[in-house]
Enzyme design. Structure first.
Site, PDB file in Angstrom:
ATOM      1  N   GLU A 152       0.820  -1.220   0.000  1.00 11.08           N
ATOM      2  CA  GLU A 152       0.000   0.000   0.000  1.00 11.08           C
ATOM      3  C   GLU A 152       0.858   1.276   0.000  1.00 11.08           C
ATOM      4  O   GLU A 152       0.897   2.021   0.987  1.00 11.08           O
ATOM      5  CB  GLU A 152      -0.951   0.006   1.200  1.00 11.08           C
ATOM      6  CG  GLU A 152      -1.942  -1.143   1.154  1.00 11.08           C
ATOM      7  CD  GLU A 152      -2.963  -1.106   2.276  1.00 11.08           C
ATOM      8  OE1 GLU A 152      -2.683  -0.486   3.313  1.00 11.08           O
ATOM      9  OE2 GLU A 152      -4.030  -1.704   2.112  1.00 11.08           O
ATOM     10  N   GLU A 183      -6.503  -7.917  -0.532  1.00 10.55           N
ATOM     11  CA  GLU A 183      -6.929  -7.966   0.869  1.00 10.55           C
ATOM     12  C   GLU A 183      -8.370  -7.501   0.961  1.00 10.55           C
ATOM     13  O   GLU A 183      -8.742  -6.515   0.337  1.00 10.55           O
ATOM     14  CB  GLU A 183      -6.127  -6.981   1.732  1.00 10.55           C
ATOM     15  CG  GLU A 183      -4.663  -7.238   1.858  1.00 10.55           C
ATOM     16  CD  GLU A 183      -3.997  -6.156   2.729  1.00 10.55           C
ATOM     17  OE1 GLU A 183      -4.698  -5.446   3.471  1.00 10.55           O
ATOM     18  OE2 GLU A 183      -2.774  -6.009   2.622  1.00 10.55           O
TER      19      GLU A 183
HETATM   20  C1  GAL Z   1      -4.286  -2.980   5.094  1.00 13.15           C
HETATM   21  C2  GAL Z   1      -2.844  -3.399   5.206  1.00 13.15           C
HETATM   22  C3  GAL Z   1      -2.689  -4.667   6.007  1.00 13.15           C
HETATM   23  C4  GAL Z   1      -3.498  -4.590   7.263  1.00 13.15           C
HETATM   24  C5  GAL Z   1      -4.914  -4.335   6.882  1.00 13.15           C
HETATM   25  C6  GAL Z   1      -5.891  -4.374   8.016  1.00 13.15           C
HETATM   26  O1  GAL Z   1      -4.430  -1.653   4.752  1.00 13.15           O
HETATM   27  O2  GAL Z   1      -2.278  -3.587   3.956  1.00 13.15           O
HETATM   28  O3  GAL Z   1      -1.338  -4.880   6.292  1.00 13.15           O
HETATM   29  O4  GAL Z   1      -2.975  -3.578   8.066  1.00 13.15           O
HETATM   30  O5  GAL Z   1      -4.996  -3.075   6.263  1.00 13.15           O
HETATM   31  O6  GAL Z   1      -5.931  -3.258   8.808  1.00 13.15           O
END
Ligand code: GAL
Length: 673
Positions: free
Chosen positions: A154, A310
């Protein structure tokens, strides 16, 4: 130029998530892989936050545990998306290179203990990130388990902007490359205003905290610079990996954060687009926000299949109120992404962390363990996706494009705009939402794109529009397109300077109107327009329009513009340009768009309320992905094969409340034969 999309070598739809074995004792790993197999997991992302456990001291590597994890996953048929851990440099890095910390706009160097505090302009950071990417690629670049590279995590979050001395030095170089001469920079930034003329490159600072609002052209360039710096870091790592590995490379975007990365540019640099998506719990129709993000992700990748890198099985842990997903919601979310072009459905994360900042974040294996609703639903989802291998590679086709331009979004969001009620994302959502409810699939596009494939193009918030892009939109209309432009569009050029001729001037040929004056409304002040005899409520904004060639379709009957034109329709060449100079409520927008649809030859899909249905077109068949967000069982006329139920339909598809279906149907062309 876009890289040719390259899909990782995987069977069917990718399914899995972030996996952090480094947080667990060795015996848990065996249980993990057994459970992954049970759940149908075929791809996990590893190593993303493990820099300090791989490069234990500067230049000293220990791959023992990573070798073992990758071998274990390989032995169990689980493919690896190997992360470069550069989003979170280790403690030794900042101890050895204290100057490589990012500095806030208030001049505070960021401290250790969170993640993502490095200055992306610091030579030490650039060097170290290329070193670890090279080491990983040299060691695992040909490993049969490794099918994808996951560079960084990110970009731009939590830190994008950086005001460190390294950033300031690079910023000046960036400006020299962009403008060549100080005369050109002074002209572009309009530095004659407030006496900001620059006579030396070294006098130009980063736009750090200042006594009042900072030159908007400078701020817009700083946003561009910041984005370029982040992307340069990605490109350096990507190229280091490519020297040792032929596997596709991605980095996970955040399309729903509309943040500091211009994803059109980023998508051109990756082999496969991937996105992270988290629902905004406060949004009661969060599935619409999800659909926007998914469509934007697909669009920046110019329609190629993408990976949902994700999302969450249930609650996240960083919103004011972290609302848990209820039964079926995770599947509905997953299928919305799939319907909108995702060929991979992954989660953060496999197993919930016991320690650290994210222990209240849901996971595929929650703290409650495998005897839980969440794990049962994860396993069911893995099974369902396993039945959809044939969907892979099929593509979403849209008749409508909504313009989404990150630069315009950045520019509109700067300070001292005519009203704090002007909100780029809000307008995009309003128009998108109407189309979503009408079951009309949308692509996003830039105003510079070839828009000829679309029957309808909507510009809900195109504040910044270059003269060249305005000419492209005008040509689109002239050759038969239908364009809808909302207020506060075509106001400034690429330097945030008002267009000669006034607000909206470059679109005047297409729209047949000019904006004489902006008339923002007071908080809660209501206005009214009349369209086809019906009174429609408007708020936030009105304008004094000068109608040059358009037909007035709705006039203001209340508010500062009373008596003036509100909504106009202009025939230009073979097409039509609509202008909506105010903010109608949802019913008003529906009424306006009903007329627009007629011009564009579009019809609402007639879906039951709360039902989402998207078509993916494959080589031999169409796939209808249907998501029932409502609390009622619904029936849709449809023939084909229900791939999840593995049953042929007799002309009707029934979807239970909250359930999903994927139906293989014949192509419309095949039906005509
Ligand atoms: C995303 C990040 C993950 C984890 C997830 C949940 O933005 O890439 O590493 O932090 O949020 O909060």
């Amino acid at each position: 130029m876009h890289a040719t999309p390259r899909w990782p070598d995987l069977p069917g739809i990718a399914f899995g998530g972030d996996y952090t074995p480094e947080q667990w004792p060795r015996d848990v790993w065996d249980e993990d892989v057994a459970l992954m197999r049970e759940a149908g997991v075929n791809l996990v992302s590893i190593g993303i936050f493990a820099w300090g456990l791989i490069e234990v001291r500067e230049g000293e590597f220990d791959f023992t545990w990573l070798d073992e994890v990758i071998a274990l996953l390989h032995a169990n048929g689980i493919r690896v998306d190997l992360g470069t851990p550069t989003a979170s440099p280790p403690a030794w890095f900042f101890a050895n290179h204290p100057d490589a910390r990012a500095v806030t706009r208030d001049g505070v160097p960021l401290g250790f203990g969170a993640r993502g505090m490095a200055s992306h302009s610091a030579p030490a950071y650039r060097e170290a990130s290329v070193r670890i990417a090279t080491a990983l690629a040299a060691r695992y670049g040909d490993h049969p388990a490794v099918v994808l590279w996951h560079v960084h995590n990110e970009y731009g979050v939590p830190v994008g902007e950086d005001f460190s001395p390294h950033a300031v030095r690079e910023w000046r170089r960036w400006l020299e490359r962009r403008y060549g001469t100080l005369d050109a920079l002074n002209a572009a930034w309009g530095t004659a205003f407030w006496g900001q003329h620059y006579g030396e490159w070294d006098h130009i600072g980063a736009p750090a905290t200042a006594p009042s609002t900072i030159n908007p052209a400078q701020l817009l360039d700083f946003a561009r610079f910041t984005d370029d710096q982040l992307r340069a870091c990605f490109i350096a790592e990507r190229d280091a990996i490519r020297a040792h590995s032929d596997r596709p490379i991605t980095t996970n975007f955040m399309a729903n954060q509309h943040g500091g990365c211009d994803l059109w540019k980023w998508a051109a640099e990756v082999d496969v687009v991937s996105d992270d998506h988290y629902l905004w719990a406060a949004d009661e129709d969060a599935e619409i926000g999800l659909a926007i993000a998914a469509d934007l992700t697909r669009s920046v990748g110019r329609g190629a299949p993408w990976i949902l890198m994700e999302h969450s099985t249930s609650a996240v842990n960083w919103q004011p109120r972290n609302i848990a997903k209820r039964a079926g919601e995770m599947a509905r979310n997953s299928f919305s992404h799939l319907g909108r072009g995702a060929d991979g459905i992954l989660f953060f994360q496999w197993r919930a962390s016991r320690s650290g900042a994210e222990k209240f974040h849901s996971a595929m294996i929650p703290h409650a363990g495998t005897s839980s609703r969440v794990f049962r639903e994860v396993t069911a989802l893995g099974g369902d996706l396993g039945r959809l291998g044939e969907v892979r590679g099929s593509r979403v086709v849209a008749d409508v494009a909504i313009l989404w331009d990150f630069e315009s979004f950045w520019a509109q969001g700067l300070e001292w705009r005519p009203s704090e009620d002007l909100d780029h994302s809000e307008r995009v959502r309003a128009y998108y939402e109407r189309l979503w409810r009408d079951g009309i699939t949308v692509d996003f596009a830039l105003p510079s794109h070839d828009l000829s494939p679309y029957r309808l193009v909507i510009a809900p918030a195109q504040y910044l529009l270059s003269a060249a892009d305005a000419a492209n939109l005008t040509a689109y209309v002239a050759s038969g397109g239908v364009l809808v432009t909302s207020f506060f569009s075509a106001v400034v050029d690429e330097n945030d300077a008002v267009h000669p001729g006034g607000f909206g001037a470059p679109l005047e040929p297409a729209l047949g109107v000019r904006v004489e004056e902006h008339l923002p409304l007071r908080h809660s002040q209501a206005g009214e327009i009349v369209l086809d005899g019906a009174a429609l409520a408007v708020d936030v904004w009105q304008e004094d329009l000068v109608v040059t060639s358009a037909e007035v379709r709705a006039a203001y009957t209340a508010g500062p513009a009373a008596g003036g034109a509100a909504v106009t329709r202009n025939v230009h060449g073979d097409g039509v340009g609509w202008y909506v100079s105010t903010r109608p409520d949802a019913a008003g927008l529906a009424a306006i768009l009903a007329s627009v649809y007629r011009d564009a030859g579009l019809r609402p899909a007639g879906l039951p309320a709360g039902v989402e249905a998207i078509t993916r077109r494959g080589a031999d068949a169409d796939y209808r992905v249907v998501i029932n967000h409502s609390g009622e069982r619904v029936s849709l006329e449809m023939s084909g094969t229900d791939l999840l139920a593995q049953a042929d339909l007799e002309g009707v598809l029934t979807v239970e409340a909250g359930a999903v279906a994927v139906v293989r149907t014949s192509h419309p062309q095949q039906e005509q034969q």
